[in-house]
Design an enzyme around this catalytic site. Sequence first.
Site, mmCIF file in Angstrom:
data_model
loop_
_atom_site.group_PDB
_atom_site.id
_atom_site.type_symbol
_atom_site.label_atom_id
_atom_site.label_comp_id
_atom_site.label_asym_id
_atom_site.label_seq_id
_atom_site.Cartn_x
_atom_site.Cartn_y
_atom_site.Cartn_z
ATOM 1 N N SER A 83 -2.458 -13.937 -35.686
ATOM 2 C CA SER A 83 -1.063 -14.136 -35.293
ATOM 3 C C SER A 83 -0.148 -13.670 -36.415
ATOM 4 O O SER A 83 -0.144 -14.234 -37.514
ATOM 5 C CB SER A 83 -0.792 -15.616 -35.019
ATOM 6 O OG SER A 83 0.605 -15.841 -35.065
ATOM 7 N N HIS B 202 -2.011 -10.709 -32.208
ATOM 8 C CA HIS B 202 -1.324 -11.782 -31.477
ATOM 9 C C HIS B 202 0.153 -11.816 -31.879
ATOM 10 O O HIS B 202 0.499 -11.992 -33.042
ATOM 11 C CB HIS B 202 -2.000 -13.113 -31.796
ATOM 12 C CG HIS B 202 -1.540 -14.260 -30.954
ATOM 13 N ND1 HIS B 202 -2.004 -14.489 -29.677
ATOM 14 C CD2 HIS B 202 -0.666 -15.266 -31.212
ATOM 15 C CE1 HIS B 202 -1.440 -15.590 -29.183
ATOM 16 N NE2 HIS B 202 -0.612 -16.075 -30.096
ATOM 17 N N ASP C 88 3.685 -13.628 -31.283
ATOM 18 C CA ASP C 88 4.293 -14.873 -30.807
ATOM 19 C C ASP C 88 5.790 -14.691 -30.601
ATOM 20 O O ASP C 88 6.542 -14.534 -31.559
ATOM 21 C CB ASP C 88 4.063 -15.981 -31.842
ATOM 22 C CG ASP C 88 2.641 -16.505 -31.818
ATOM 23 O OD1 ASP C 88 2.159 -16.857 -30.724
ATOM 24 O OD2 ASP C 88 2.002 -16.562 -32.891
ATOM 25 N N MET D 264 9.256 -16.365 -29.338
ATOM 26 C CA MET D 264 9.853 -17.699 -29.140
ATOM 27 C C MET D 264 11.343 -17.571 -28.884
ATOM 28 O O MET D 264 12.014 -16.767 -29.537
ATOM 29 C CB MET D 264 9.649 -18.535 -30.398
ATOM 30 C CG MET D 264 8.200 -18.678 -30.800
ATOM 31 S SD MET D 264 8.060 -19.623 -32.312
ATOM 32 C CE MET D 264 6.269 -19.638 -32.502
ATOM 33 N N HIS E 284 2.145 -13.432 -26.661
ATOM 34 C CA HIS E 284 2.201 -14.841 -26.241
ATOM 35 C C HIS E 284 3.669 -15.218 -26.089
ATOM 36 O O HIS E 284 4.386 -15.392 -27.076
ATOM 37 C CB HIS E 284 1.502 -15.686 -27.328
ATOM 38 C CG HIS E 284 1.538 -17.153 -27.090
ATOM 39 N ND1 HIS E 284 1.210 -18.075 -28.072
ATOM 40 C CD2 HIS E 284 1.846 -17.887 -25.981
ATOM 41 C CE1 HIS E 284 1.335 -19.299 -27.580
ATOM 42 N NE2 HIS E 284 1.719 -19.217 -26.321
ATOM 43 N N MET F 31 6.429 -17.609 -25.531
ATOM 44 C CA MET F 31 6.870 -19.009 -25.531
ATOM 45 C C MET F 31 8.348 -19.011 -25.192
ATOM 46 O O MET F 31 9.206 -19.344 -26.007
ATOM 47 C CB MET F 31 6.591 -19.636 -26.904
ATOM 48 C CG MET F 31 5.100 -19.893 -27.104
ATOM 49 S SD MET F 31 4.673 -20.146 -28.827
ATOM 50 C CE MET F 31 4.491 -18.454 -29.338
ATOM 51 N N MET G 257 -3.629 -24.043 -25.847
ATOM 52 C CA MET G 257 -2.885 -24.328 -27.083
ATOM 53 C C MET G 257 -3.517 -25.550 -27.746
ATOM 54 O O MET G 257 -3.645 -26.609 -27.134
ATOM 55 C CB MET G 257 -1.419 -24.634 -26.773
ATOM 56 C CG MET G 257 -0.557 -23.444 -26.420
ATOM 57 S SD MET G 257 -0.588 -22.092 -27.618
ATOM 58 C CE MET G 257 0.044 -22.879 -29.105
ATOM 59 N N GLY H 220 5.317 -23.500 -31.340
ATOM 60 C CA GLY H 220 6.607 -23.386 -32.024
ATOM 61 C C GLY H 220 6.478 -23.008 -33.486
ATOM 62 O O GLY H 220 7.367 -22.374 -34.031
ATOM 63 N N ASP I 126 -5.466 -21.275 -29.636
ATOM 64 C CA ASP I 126 -4.370 -20.906 -30.537
ATOM 65 C C ASP I 126 -3.781 -22.148 -31.184
ATOM 66 O O ASP I 126 -3.247 -23.020 -30.498
ATOM 67 C CB ASP I 126 -3.300 -20.170 -29.707
ATOM 68 C CG ASP I 126 -2.115 -19.692 -30.528
ATOM 69 O OD1 ASP I 126 -2.148 -19.797 -31.764
ATOM 70 O OD2 ASP I 126 -1.146 -19.194 -29.907
ATOM 71 N N SER J 152 -2.055 -18.747 -40.176
ATOM 72 C CA SER J 152 -2.099 -19.052 -41.613
ATOM 73 C C SER J 152 -3.481 -18.810 -42.212
ATOM 74 O O SER J 152 -3.582 -18.362 -43.356
ATOM 75 C CB SER J 152 -1.610 -20.480 -41.880
ATOM 76 O OG SER J 152 -1.935 -21.325 -40.835
#
Length: 216
Positions: free
Chosen positions: A7, A32, A34, A36, A65, A67, A136, A141, A174, A197
């Site tokens: 990610s 990946h 993300d 948001m 992904h 969100m 998830m 978030g 994830d 991370s």
Amino acid sequence: MVKLSPSILSADFARLGEQIKRIDEAGAEFIHIDVMDGKFVPNISFAFPIMKALRPITKKIFDVHLMIEEPSRFIDEFIDSGADMITVHYEADRHIDRTINYIKSKGKLAGVAINPGTSTVVLKDILSSLDMVLIMSVNPGFGGQKFIDYSLNKIREIKNMASDIGKEILIQVDGGIDTTNINKVVEAGANVIVAGSAVFNGDKIEENMEALKRGI
Ligand code: DX5
Ligand code: ZN
């Protein structure tokens, strides 16, 4: 085969292109991404211009992904920005069946994600049309959160539901995955592992990815 999908939310944004090259060369099968919107989740990340800028850097699958609320509003733009696989949240779309079919009609892979508090049961009827289910294992978030243990049961449930209908499916997990728990999610049945991370930590991308692969 189990695939890694780093990610990039945890990457160094000042050197994003270079970091994507490194995860590609270190053997990431998916990238990946993300997205948001500050509404479905309490955070805002990035979207079209960044994806377009990154697209020429790698041939790997852009695993997007979303969100965001009502993701069906933006499917075309994500495809134009280079998405190969689009995952929408069950909780964010009233007409999830229509959205899945739309993504597939455009020749892209379709996934549905469920939050920790959403039961796998809601996916029963749409499972046969999906390329991927995303479980998830944190509340979405933010990167760097702690893995929620009951996600392991949900991975097993999806694996069983898919085998009951004789379907090969990607099961992605994830949130909070690192070298201490990657073996457990794989054992439960996950075959696409997202890690943020744990990949970008300390700018040791290659070492970190090797350590995660050893854990599989
Ligand atoms: C959370 C995102 C994740 C996150 C994973 O909302 O969907 O992809 O970046 O990061 P880690 O691996 O640090 O939990
Ligand atoms: Zn994600």
